[in-house]
Design a protein around this motif. Structure first.
Motif, mmCIF file in Angstrom:
data_model
loop_
_atom_site.group_PDB
_atom_site.id
_atom_site.type_symbol
_atom_site.label_atom_id
_atom_site.label_comp_id
_atom_site.label_asym_id
_atom_site.label_seq_id
_atom_site.Cartn_x
_atom_site.Cartn_y
_atom_site.Cartn_z
ATOM 1 N N TYR A 43 -0.829 -1.280 -35.019
ATOM 2 C CA TYR A 43 -0.937 -0.788 -36.568
ATOM 3 C C TYR A 43 -0.979 -1.509 -37.602
ATOM 4 O O TYR A 43 0.107 -2.325 -37.632
ATOM 5 C CB TYR A 43 -0.346 0.738 -36.854
ATOM 6 N N SER A 44 -1.680 -1.752 -38.548
ATOM 7 C CA SER A 44 -1.572 -2.575 -39.707
ATOM 8 C C SER A 44 -0.945 -1.578 -40.659
ATOM 9 O O SER A 44 -0.963 -0.209 -40.818
ATOM 10 C CB SER A 44 -2.848 -2.840 -40.350
ATOM 11 N N HIS A 45 -0.384 -2.266 -41.547
ATOM 12 C CA HIS A 45 0.599 -1.873 -42.721
ATOM 13 C C HIS A 45 -0.615 -0.809 -43.551
ATOM 14 O O HIS A 45 -0.223 0.366 -44.233
ATOM 15 C CB HIS A 45 1.407 -2.888 -43.627
ATOM 16 N N THR A 46 -1.582 -1.590 -43.929
ATOM 17 C CA THR A 46 -2.522 -0.609 -44.943
ATOM 18 C C THR A 46 -2.964 0.815 -44.168
ATOM 19 O O THR A 46 -3.206 1.642 -44.804
ATOM 20 C CB THR A 46 -3.826 -1.300 -45.223
ATOM 21 N N GLN A 47 -3.032 0.581 -42.699
ATOM 22 C CA GLN A 47 -3.791 1.599 -41.977
ATOM 23 C C GLN A 47 -2.684 2.824 -42.143
ATOM 24 O O GLN A 47 -2.821 4.004 -42.369
ATOM 25 C CB GLN A 47 -3.972 1.354 -40.549
ATOM 26 N N THR A 49 -0.266 3.182 -44.387
ATOM 27 C CA THR A 49 0.066 3.741 -45.758
ATOM 28 C C THR A 49 -1.063 4.669 -45.761
ATOM 29 O O THR A 49 -0.992 5.890 -46.359
ATOM 30 C CB THR A 49 -0.178 2.571 -46.658
ATOM 31 N N ARG A 50 -2.238 4.254 -45.562
ATOM 32 C CA ARG A 50 -3.327 5.359 -45.464
ATOM 33 C C ARG A 50 -3.342 6.568 -44.872
ATOM 34 O O ARG A 50 -3.215 7.661 -45.383
ATOM 35 C CB ARG A 50 -4.646 4.560 -45.364
ATOM 36 N N ASP A 51 -2.687 6.396 -43.651
ATOM 37 C CA ASP A 51 -2.540 7.758 -42.553
ATOM 38 C C ASP A 51 -1.392 8.570 -43.592
ATOM 39 O O ASP A 51 -1.531 9.745 -43.524
ATOM 40 C CB ASP A 51 -1.924 7.351 -41.451
ATOM 41 N N ASN A 53 -0.415 8.477 -46.645
ATOM 42 C CA ASN A 53 -0.934 9.020 -47.887
ATOM 43 C C ASN A 53 -1.796 10.347 -47.786
ATOM 44 O O ASN A 53 -1.776 11.416 -48.221
ATOM 45 C CB ASN A 53 -1.576 8.141 -48.779
#
Length: 100
Positions: A43-47, A49-51, A53
């Motif tokens: 998993y990427s950090h942005t993915q 964080t998006r999940d 949020n």
């Protein structure tokens, strides 16, 4: 298992559980292929964080929908009693100050 004949002797039976795991056949030069392969999920950090949020937003929406409609209010008689007590206190303080 213990056997008590005239001489005390101990008879130990061989453990037959998991013999195939204990005594594997030796394979020289050939590596057997595994039955399955573990494929890690990255998993990427942005993915992430998006999940996260999205989950927080869902929780906030559910909480806002389930707010209590009938909130309990302080009775008016409590405010009237406190107001009367405050006026009486001001009256006593004013009377005390006028006497001096």
């Amino acid at each position: 298992m213990f056997c008590f004949n005239r001489v005390m002797s101990v008879v130990v039976q061989e453990n037959k559980a998991n013999q195939h795991m204990k005594n594997k056949p030796f394979v020289v030069g050939v590596i057997p292929a595994p039955n399955w392969h573990y494929k890690p999920v990255l998993y990427s950090h942005t993915q992430a964080t998006r999940d996260f949020n999205k989950i927080c937003e869902d929780i906030y929406i559910k909480e806002s929908k389930n707010k209590v409609i009938d909130k309990k209010k302080t009775p008016a008689s409590v405010f009237y009693t406190l107001g009367a007590a405050a006026l009486f206190g001001l009256y006593k303080i004013g009377k005390h100050l006028i006497k001096k």
